[in-house]
Write a protein that holds these residues in place. Structure first.
Motif, PDB file in Angstrom:
ATOM      1  N   PRO A 117      -3.264  -0.300  -2.211  1.00  9.60           N
ATOM      2  CA  PRO A 117      -4.146  -0.236  -1.029  1.00  9.60           C
ATOM      3  C   PRO A 117      -4.084   1.545  -1.423  1.00  9.60           C
ATOM      4  CG  PRO A 117      -4.124  -1.796   0.052  1.00  9.60           C
ATOM      5  CD  PRO A 117      -3.099  -1.430  -1.495  1.00  9.60           C
ATOM      6  N   THR A 118      -4.630   3.064  -0.004  1.00 12.11           N
ATOM      7  CA  THR A 118      -4.146   3.931   0.158  1.00 12.11           C
ATOM      8  C   THR A 118      -2.909   3.809   1.445  1.00 12.11           C
ATOM      9  OG1 THR A 118      -5.385   5.384  -1.291  1.00 12.11           O
ATOM     10  CG2 THR A 118      -3.581   6.169   0.685  1.00 12.11           C
ATOM     11  N   ALA A 119      -4.076   2.328   2.129  1.00 15.89           N
ATOM     12  CA  ALA A 119      -2.892   2.125   3.535  1.00 15.89           C
ATOM     13  C   ALA A 119      -3.660   1.079   3.855  1.00 15.89           C
ATOM     14  CB  ALA A 119      -3.440   3.602   4.696  1.00 15.89           C
ATOM     15  N   LEU A 120      -2.727  -0.112   4.424  1.00 12.44           N
ATOM     16  CA  LEU A 120      -2.973  -0.703   4.779  1.00 12.44           C
ATOM     17  C   LEU A 120      -3.943  -0.896   6.600  1.00 12.44           C
ATOM     18  CD1 LEU A 120      -0.527  -3.619   3.896  1.00 12.44           C
ATOM     19  CD2 LEU A 120      -2.616  -2.928   2.758  1.00 12.44           C
ATOM     20  N   VAL A 153     -12.643   5.663   6.239  1.00 16.19           N
ATOM     21  CA  VAL A 153     -11.808   6.843   6.926  1.00 16.19           C
ATOM     22  C   VAL A 153     -11.820   7.364   5.812  1.00 16.19           C
ATOM     23  CG1 VAL A 153     -11.510   5.698   8.735  1.00 16.19           C
ATOM     24  CG2 VAL A 153     -10.035   5.480   6.076  1.00 16.19           C
ATOM     25  N   GLY A 154     -12.094   7.500   4.680  1.00 16.00           N
ATOM     26  CA  GLY A 154     -11.783   8.682   3.244  1.00 16.00           C
ATOM     27  C   GLY A 154     -10.888   8.578   2.342  1.00 16.00           C
ATOM     28  N   LEU A 155     -10.110   7.397   2.494  1.00 17.25           N
ATOM     29  CA  LEU A 155      -9.059   7.365   1.844  1.00 17.25           C
ATOM     30  C   LEU A 155      -9.317   6.549   0.193  1.00 17.25           C
ATOM     31  CD1 LEU A 155      -6.927   5.305   4.204  1.00 17.25           C
ATOM     32  CD2 LEU A 155      -6.931   7.649   3.607  1.00 17.25           C
ATOM     33  N   THR A 156      -8.415   7.415  -0.416  1.00 20.78           N
ATOM     34  CA  THR A 156      -8.627   6.957  -1.775  1.00 20.78           C
ATOM     35  C   THR A 156      -9.318   5.414  -2.688  1.00 20.78           C
ATOM     36  OG1 THR A 156      -7.730   8.946  -2.764  1.00 20.78           O
ATOM     37  CG2 THR A 156      -7.595   7.981  -4.058  1.00 20.78           C
ATOM     38  N   ARG A 199     -12.924  13.044  -4.826  1.00 19.73           N
ATOM     39  CA  ARG A 199     -13.928  13.212  -3.208  1.00 19.73           C
ATOM     40  C   ARG A 199     -14.969  13.592  -2.837  1.00 19.73           C
ATOM     41  NH1 ARG A 199     -11.548  11.852   1.121  1.00 19.73           N
ATOM     42  NH2 ARG A 199      -9.747  11.831   0.221  1.00 19.73           N
ATOM     43  N   ALA A 218       0.626  -1.367  -0.091  1.00 16.91           N
ATOM     44  CA  ALA A 218      -0.196  -0.131   0.206  1.00 16.91           C
ATOM     45  C   ALA A 218       0.736   1.591   0.068  1.00 16.91           C
ATOM     46  CB  ALA A 218      -1.135   0.179   1.130  1.00 16.91           C
ATOM     47  N   ASP A 219       0.069   2.238   0.076  1.00 19.09           N
ATOM     48  CA  ASP A 219       0.835   3.433  -0.552  1.00 19.09           C
ATOM     49  C   ASP A 219       1.389   4.355   0.808  1.00 19.09           C
ATOM     50  OD1 ASP A 219      -0.039   3.418  -2.980  1.00 19.09           O
ATOM     51  OD2 ASP A 219      -1.244   5.111  -2.983  1.00 19.09           O
ATOM     52  N   GLN A 220       0.610   3.991   2.174  1.00 25.34           N
ATOM     53  CA  GLN A 220       0.986   4.479   3.064  1.00 25.34           C
ATOM     54  C   GLN A 220       2.990   3.641   3.734  1.00 25.34           C
ATOM     55  OE1 GLN A 220      -0.660   5.006   7.286  1.00 25.34           O
ATOM     56  NE2 GLN A 220      -0.777   2.948   6.516  1.00 25.34           N
ATOM     57  N   GLU A 221       2.387   2.101   3.405  1.00 24.40           N
ATOM     58  CA  GLU A 221       3.448   1.605   3.751  1.00 24.40           C
ATOM     59  C   GLU A 221       4.795   1.519   3.166  1.00 24.40           C
ATOM     60  OE1 GLU A 221       0.468   0.744   4.561  1.00 24.40           O
ATOM     61  OE2 GLU A 221       0.081   0.364   6.454  1.00 24.40           O
ATOM     62  N   LEU A 260      -3.213  12.053   5.035  1.00 29.49           N
ATOM     63  CA  LEU A 260      -2.953  10.109   4.729  1.00 29.49           C
ATOM     64  C   LEU A 260      -4.227  10.009   3.242  1.00 29.49           C
ATOM     65  CD1 LEU A 260      -1.936   7.260   4.359  1.00 29.49           C
ATOM     66  CD2 LEU A 260      -3.744   6.500   6.156  1.00 29.49           C
ATOM     67  N   LYS A 261      -5.035  11.179   4.037  1.00 29.91           N
ATOM     68  CA  LYS A 261      -6.332  11.736   2.430  1.00 29.91           C
ATOM     69  C   LYS A 261      -5.948  11.859   0.977  1.00 29.91           C
ATOM     70  CE  LYS A 261     -10.383  11.875   5.039  1.00 29.91           C
ATOM     71  NZ  LYS A 261     -11.655  12.389   5.763  1.00 29.91           N
ATOM     72  N   ALA A 285      -7.011   2.906  -6.436  1.00 29.41           N
ATOM     73  CA  ALA A 285      -5.464   1.836  -7.214  1.00 29.41           C
ATOM     74  C   ALA A 285      -6.459   0.864  -6.804  1.00 29.41           C
ATOM     75  CB  ALA A 285      -4.646   3.003  -6.421  1.00 29.41           C
ATOM     76  N   ARG A 340       0.575   9.854  -6.954  1.00 27.38           N
ATOM     77  CA  ARG A 340       0.976   9.832  -8.453  1.00 27.38           C
ATOM     78  C   ARG A 340       1.164  10.564 -10.112  1.00 27.38           C
ATOM     79  NH1 ARG A 340      -1.644   6.096  -5.362  1.00 27.38           N
ATOM     80  NH2 ARG A 340      -1.515   3.314  -5.856  1.00 27.38           N
ATOM     81  N   LEU A 395      -4.856  11.349   9.479  1.00 27.52           N
ATOM     82  CA  LEU A 395      -5.207  11.353   8.488  1.00 27.52           C
ATOM     83  C   LEU A 395      -5.739  11.768   7.446  1.00 27.52           C
ATOM     84  CD1 LEU A 395      -7.524   9.093   7.424  1.00 27.52           C
ATOM     85  CD2 LEU A 395      -9.426   9.898   8.587  1.00 27.52           C
ATOM     86  N   PRO A 423      -4.007   2.355   8.486  1.00 33.11           N
ATOM     87  CA  PRO A 423      -4.173   3.607   8.939  1.00 33.11           C
ATOM     88  C   PRO A 423      -4.594   3.932  10.420  1.00 33.11           C
ATOM     89  CG  PRO A 423      -6.928   2.947   7.951  1.00 33.11           C
ATOM     90  CD  PRO A 423      -5.869   1.127   7.876  1.00 33.11           C
ATOM     91  N   VAL A 436     -13.959  11.020  12.066  1.00 29.41           N
ATOM     92  CA  VAL A 436     -14.163  10.491  11.128  1.00 29.41           C
ATOM     93  C   VAL A 436     -16.523  10.831  10.892  1.00 29.41           C
ATOM     94  CG1 VAL A 436     -14.480   8.021  10.365  1.00 29.41           C
ATOM     95  CG2 VAL A 436     -12.068   8.812  10.837  1.00 29.41           C
TER      96      VAL A 436
END
Lengths: 644, 644
Positions: free
Chosen positions: B322-325, B308-311, B260, A145-148, A170-171, B314, A178, A167, B327, B335
Motif C-alpha cells: 500500500p502507499t500508507a498504512l 483520501v486519494g492515495l494510489t 489520477r 507500505a511506502d510511507q512507513e 503522500l498522494k 501496488a 517507483r 496528504l 494516512p 478530502v
C-alpha cells in the motif's frame, strides 16, 4: 468626477486620479515613494514635495518655512489636487538606494559558524535537512507500505521523534518512489515539536538545500541565504521595509492597520520586500527557489504580527497585549513567501509587546545567556531595548527613544543612507573641520552617528553648547545664528550641500536628541539599579541594532548615551537579529535555547516605575546631571579646560 | 457527431449523448445506476438491461440466454447506441433502497458505551473536545499574549502535551476574544501526537460537539453520529458505496483507478456518499454541521486509499504494497468531507494490503487483544480476514472468498437487499417448505445467508446433493432439471418470483459457493495449525462483517464454513468497524490501542504457504473431506440416517 493626470518627477511616473485625492494618495497609486513618518497625518512634516505646475489646495502647516512655501513646497499628505499637476519629490523626501549592505557585519562581528558546529556552543542540526534514502525495494518478505518504508529508513538514519507527511505529498509518493527506483531525497522540516516530511524528491538532491534567515526590521529588512549543508552564508541583501510609506514607526503602522484590509496591505508590503530579497539572493548565488526549503524570521513583535497577518492593535494600548508571541510554523506559501512551495516559515519567538524575537536573537548571539557573570545588551534605535542577565536570569525593558537616531524630529536629520553625514570632527571654537558623507558627494543631512559626533565635538570644543543642551547665543562662531525657531547652528552652508539649503541643527533638534539619548541611558540605569547592580560589575555591554553598528563608543559615552565603562567591555554584535535567526536556522538546539531565552526573560514595564519617571530628567544633561557617573568624560573635559 | 437521446425507465431520466457511447456510459451520464461488478468489462454479466426501442449494436456474450436475447436483453457495457433509445433497467440490475439499517447492531451487540468510560476498558477522552474558557482579561501585571493566554488556561485545565493553532484561526483570535469578553470555547483535536486548537468560538458552545464514525466498506458505507459529550450515538445511517458502478470488488476498483483522474472519480464517489450520510445524520438528529468537529473512518486498506486519494495500484500486485498504512490526520475539508470547515479527519490504521483498519477496529471491539487466552476473529465477506491471538500476539491472514456470499458468481445471487431470500427451510425430499424475503413480497434472488440455508437444508434433507457439491441427477424432486449449463435446482418457480423468471441454483453456482466457504474455513484452519493450536482451545470465535451479522451459526457449521465449536463460543460483534471507529473517536486511549494492535499484528501471506495450497481441496467438501473435524454435523446427519 473629473479625472486628473499627475506626473511625478524625477521618477517620470504618471497616474490618472479621479475624485478628491491628496498628492500622497496619488503618489501611492503611482507607486512613487514619499517619506511619511506619521502615516500621512500631517504630523511629521517629512513628506515635503514641490508642486511644479497644476492646481492644488494645501492646508496650512507649521512644517514649512516661508522660503519653502514660496518655492512651491507643500506637504504631500495635506495637499489636495484640484486638477492635473506635475509634482517633484525632492531628495530629502525620497528613499534612496538600498540600506547599507550588511556584508561588513559578517566580517566585523564574525559569522554564525562560530556558534554552530565544532567549537561552537550549538550542535549543527538545521531546521530543514535533506536526507538521501536508498530504500530497499519491497518484497513478499518486506512489503511494508511506502510511507512507513520511508519513515523506517529515516528513523534508521536519524533519531526522529514524531513525524508527519502532508496528504498532497503522500498522494505523489507511490509513483515517485517507483519512478526513481526507490532512491529519493526527503526534506525534513522542523515544525514545533514535530518533524514534517516537507517534500520527497526523486534521486539525490541532498547537495542542494538552502534556508533564508530574515531580520524583519521596522526600517530595514535584511536577508541572508544560507547553505544548510555547509553553514555558509552564500548571499546577503538588505532593503527598506516598504511599509514605511504607511508610517515611519511601529505605532504609526499599528494605527494604520486598523482594518483587515489595511493590515493585509502592510503584510503584502513586507512579504513583497522579503520576496524581492529572496529573488535577489537566489539570483546572486545561482540557487533555485525550489532548493530554498526554510525561512526563519526575527523581528520585533509588531513586525512579526504584520508579516503573518495578526491583529496588532492591542500592542499599543495599555495593558499592551500581542496576539501571539510564538506564531505557528506554517508553509511559507500560506503567508505569500516564495521559496519551495512546500517550504516552511518560522518566527523567532517574542518576549512581550516591545521585546521581540530580534532581541531574543541578539541575546542568543551575544552569549550572555550562557555566562555566569551578568552582562547587558543594548539595542539602540527608535524603540530601544535593554536586556540584563546571565545564564540563570534575564530581564529586559524597552525605552522609547523616539526617532532622533534615525533622523526623525531633527530638522536636517535623515537615515544612514546616501548623502548622510556619518562622521564629523571640529576644531576649537566649534569650527567644523571635516565630515564624511555616506556614498560620497555633497551632504543632504545628518544621520544618528553624525549627530552624536556633532554634539560630542561641540562639548569637547567648548563654548557653543551648555550642559543642558542649550546653544550659546553669544558664541563667537559665525555658524551660530537666529533662525525661525530660535538659535540654530549651521553645520554645512547651503553652498556646499546637495539640497542647496543649509544643514542646521536647531535648539529644538538638540532637545529632541537629548531626550532620545537620555531615555536609553536612563532605562539602562534603572534596570541595573533595580537589580542592585552597577555598570562596573558587568562582564560585557553588547551593542546591537542597525544604528548601534555605526556607533563610536567614545562619542556615545561623551554625550551620556552609553555608560562610562572601559571601551573593551563594549562588544558590537552587529545585526544580531539576522545572525541569531541564522544560528537558529542551523541548529535546532539554538532554536530551543532561543525559545528558552524568550520564556525565561522577564519584561519590566518602566513607564509604571516611579523612579524611572522621577529621575528621567537627570539624564537630560550632557552627559548627565551627576558627572560623577561619567569620570572619563569629566577627565577629558577638564584636560581641555572646559568647566564641568 | 449526431446526437441521440436516451431515456431510462423506470427512472424516467433522459440524457443527450453524442459520439459512440455504450448504454453503460449513457446511464452514467444520466446518473442511473446499473450493476457492473467487473467495472464494465463484459466479464460479470450483471449489467443486463432491456432495449425497449431504438437502434443499438450489442456484442455477442455468453452471459445472456436465448430467451433473454429474444426479450431484448443486452449487456449495458457491451451495447453501443446507434440512435435514440429507450432502455429499461430490470430489477436485478438495479441497486434498490438503502442497505439494512445498522440500528439493530447496537441493540444486538451492545453499544460502545460499554467500552468507553466507567466500567469499560478505555478512559473517555474524545479525539475532539470542546473546552469552555473564561480567560482572565489582560492587565499590566498579566499581559501575556492572546494565544499564550489561551494555551495557559488550556494547560491549567488539562494536561496537554504539544499544541498548535493554525494561522487562519490565529488571525481571528484577537477580535474574537475581545468581542466575547474573554469567554470562548476552544475545540481541541487530536492530530497524531499533537493537539491542535482546531477552532475557537465565542461564548459557550461546549454543549454541542459531535463526531462521525464511518465504516467505509467496499459495498456499504455506514456512519454513526456521536455526541462527544455524552458518548451517545444520536443517529445512524447506511448507504451503498457508489464506487460500485466502477467495479464490484476491490481488485476491479484498483484496476479502474489507474489514472489520477479515475482515482479522483472513485474518491469523489465515496466522499459524496459519506457527505450524504452526514447530511442525513445531522438532519435526523437536528445537529448543525458546524458542531461536527471530527470524522474517524475505518475501512479496508484499499477503501482508505480511495477515500483520501492515495494510489492503490501496488496493492493488487505482488509483493502487495500500500502507499500508507496510517494516512495523516488532515482537515476533513482537504478530502472534501463536509463537517465543520476546520474539523479533522482521521483513519484507523491498517496492518497490510488486505488487512485494514476495519479489522483493527473489529479486534479492538472484540476484546481479544485484552485477553490471556487466544481467540479468533473472522470477518466473512468477499475479502475474508481472519485474526488469531491474545493480548501478547496477533496474527492475521486474508482469504479471498470471492463474491459468492454477496451474490456474485451465483446465477440468481444478490446482495442482502429488498427481494432477497435470506432464510429458507426444506422438508424431506428437498421440498422448499418456506422462505423469508427481505422487505417482504416476491423474491428476486438469493443472498448469502439464504444460499447457506439452502445448501445446509439440502444436506439435511438428503438425496439431492453429494458431499462434493454435485447435484444428484436421479433425484425424485421435480425441481431438479437440466438447464443450459447442466443440472440446476429450481428454488422458486417463475410464477412466484418478482422477476417472472425461475430462481435456480446451478451446478456451477454450488461449485462457486463451496470454493468460497472452503477458502474461509481453510484459511482459519491453516492459521490455527500454523501456531500449533486447535479450534477447541479458543476462548471465543468472533464473527464480524455485514454478511457475518446475519449468519446462522448452526447452518454455517453444517456446510463447513465455520469450525465445529460449541455455539456459545461464537460471538457476533456486529459492525465492528463502525463500533471500533466510534470507540476510538471517544477515547484517545482506545485509538492508541488500535495503533498498537495494527503495529503488533503480523500478516501471514497464505498464498505462499505450500500447506495452504496443497490441502485447500479438502475443504471443498460439505462440510469437509475429514468429517471427524465436524462431529456435530456427523451426529446430526447420522440421526437423519444420511450416509456420511
Amino acid at each position: 468626477m473629473p479625472k486628473f493626470s499627475v506626473q511625478f518627477v524625477p521618477d517620470g511616473k504618471t497616474v490618472e486620479v479621479d475624485g478628491p485625492k491628496t498628492v500622497m494618495e496619488a503618489a501611492e497609486l503611482a507607486d512613487v515613494y514619499v517619506n511619511a513618518l506619521c502615516g500621512g497625518e500631517g504630523m511629521c512634516g517629512r513628506c515635503k514635495v514641490i508642486i511644479r505646475s497644476g492646481e492644488v489646495r494645501a492646508e496650512p502647516t507649521a512644517h514649512l518655512s516661508r522660503e519653502e512655501i514660496r518655492d512651491g513646497y507643500v506637504l504631500a499628505c495635506k495637499c489636495y489636487l484640484d486638477g492635473s499637476a506635475v509634482v517633484e519629490i525632492p531628495p530629502e523626501s525620497r528613499l534612496e538606494g538600498a540600506p547599507r549592505l550588511t556584508d561588513e557585519d559578517a566580517l566585523r562581528f564574525g559569522s554564525t559558524r562560530v556558534l554552530v558546529g565544532e567549537g561552537g556552543p550549538y550542535a549543527r542540526d538545521p531546521l530543514s535537512r535533506k536526507v538521501l534514502l536508498s530504500l530497499p525495494g519491497p518484497s513478499l518478505d518486506d512489503n511494508v507500505a511506502d510511507q512507513e518504508r520511508l519513515y523506517r529508513e529515516l528513523r534508521r538514519q536519524r533519531d526522529i521523534p514524531v513525524m508527519q507527511m502532508g496528504l498532497v505529498q503522500l498522494k505523489q509518493l507511490a509513483e515517485l518512489l517507483r519512478e526513481n527506483e526507490w532512491r529519493v531525497t526527503a526534506t525534513l522540516g522542523q515544525r514545533g515539536g514535530t518533524i514534517e516530511v516537507v517534500e520527497v524528491e526523486g534521486g539525490d538532491t541532498s547537495e542542494r538545500n538552502y534556508g533564508v534567515a530574515v531580520d524583519v526590521g521596522t526600517t530595514t529588512v535584511v536577508a541572508h541565504l544560507v547553505d544548510l549543508n555547509t553553514s555558509e552564508t552564500v548571499a546577503r541583501q538588505a532593503t527598506y521595509n516598504s511599509q514605511i510609506q504607511y508610517g515611519e514607526d511601529i505605532i504609526a503602522r499599528i494605527m494604520f492597520a486598523n482594518t483587515r484590509e489595511k493590515l493585509d496591505r502592510l503584510s503584502s508590503c513586507v512579504v513583497r520586500d522579503i520576496n524581492d530579497l529572496i529573488a535577489g539572493l537566489v539570483g546572486a548565488a545561482d540557487v533555485s527557489l525550489q532548493d530554498v526549503t526554510y525561512a526563519l524570521c526575527a523581528g520585533n513583535t509588531t513586525m512579526i504580527h504584520l508579516l503573518v497577518g495578526l491583529t496588532p492593535s492591542a500592542i499599543r494600548l495599555e495593558p499592551y497585549v500581542p496576539t501571539a508571541l510564538a506564531p505557528p510554523v506554517v508553509r511559507a506559501a500560506e503567508v505569500g513567501i516564495r521559496i519551495n512551495p512546500r517550504g516552511l516559515l518560522g518566527c523567532v519567538p517574542s518576549v512581550a509587546c516591545y521585546v521581540g524575537g530580534d532581541v531574543v536573537a541578539d541575546v542568543l548571539v551575544s552569549g550572555m545567556a550562557r555566562s555566569e557573570k551578568p552582562s547587558m545588551l543594548m539595542d539602540i534605535g527608535t524603540n530601544g531595548e535593554i536586556v540584563l542577565g546571565n545564564k540563570d536570569w534575564l530581564v529586559c525593558c524597552s525605552a522609547s527613544a523616539g526617532p532622533a537616531f534615525e533622523g526623525g524630529g531633527i530638522s536636517c536629520g535623515m537615515r544612514a543612507t546616501r548623502g548622510a553625514i556619518e562622521r564629523l570632527s571640529m576644531t576649537k571654537g566649534c569650527q567644523v573641520a571635516s565630515y564624511s558623507v555616506i556614498g560620497g558627494g555633497r551632504p543632504t543631512g545628518l544621520c544618528g552617528s553624525g549627530l552624536i559626533d556633532l554634539v560630542a565635538e561641540m562639548m569637547r570644543n567648548g563654548g557653543c553648547l551648555e550642559r543642558n543642551g542649550a546653544l550659546t547665543a553669544d558664541h563667537e562662531s559665525q555658524r551660530m545664528r537666529d533662525g525661525e525657531d530660535g538659535l540654530e547652528f549651521v553645520v554645512v552652508p547651503a553652498s556646499q550641500t546637495g539640497t542647496g539649503k543649509d544643514i542646521v541643527v536647531t535648539q529644538a533638534d538638540l532637545q529632541n536628541f537629548i531626550r532620545s539619548k537620555g531615555a536609553i541611558y536612563h532605562a539602562a540605569e534603572c534596570l541595573i539599579e533595580h537589580f542592585g547592580l552597577e555598570f562596573g560589575e558587568l562582564e560585557n555591554i553588547y551593542i546591537s541594532g542597525g544604528f548601534g553598528n555605526y556607533l563610536d563608543v567614545r562619542e556615545a559615552v561623551m554625550i551620556g548615551l552609553l555608560p562610562d565603562c572601559p571601551v573593551e567591555r563594549f562588544v558590537f554584535i552587529g545585526n544580531g537579529s539576522v545572525q541569531g535567526a541564522k544560528t537558529m536556522l542551523l541548529s535546532r538546539q539554538a532554536l530551543e535555547e532561543g525559545e528558552a531565552i524568550a520564556s525565561k526573560m522577564t519584561y519590566i514595564e518602566l513607564s509604571t516605575d516611579p523612579k524611572f519617571m522621577n529621575e528621567y530628567t537627570s539624564a537630560l544633561f550632557l552627559p548627565h546631571t551627576d558627572i560623577e557617573k561619567f569620570p572619563s568624560v569629566r577627565l577629558e573635559l577638564r584636560r581641555r579646560h572646559i568647566e564641568v
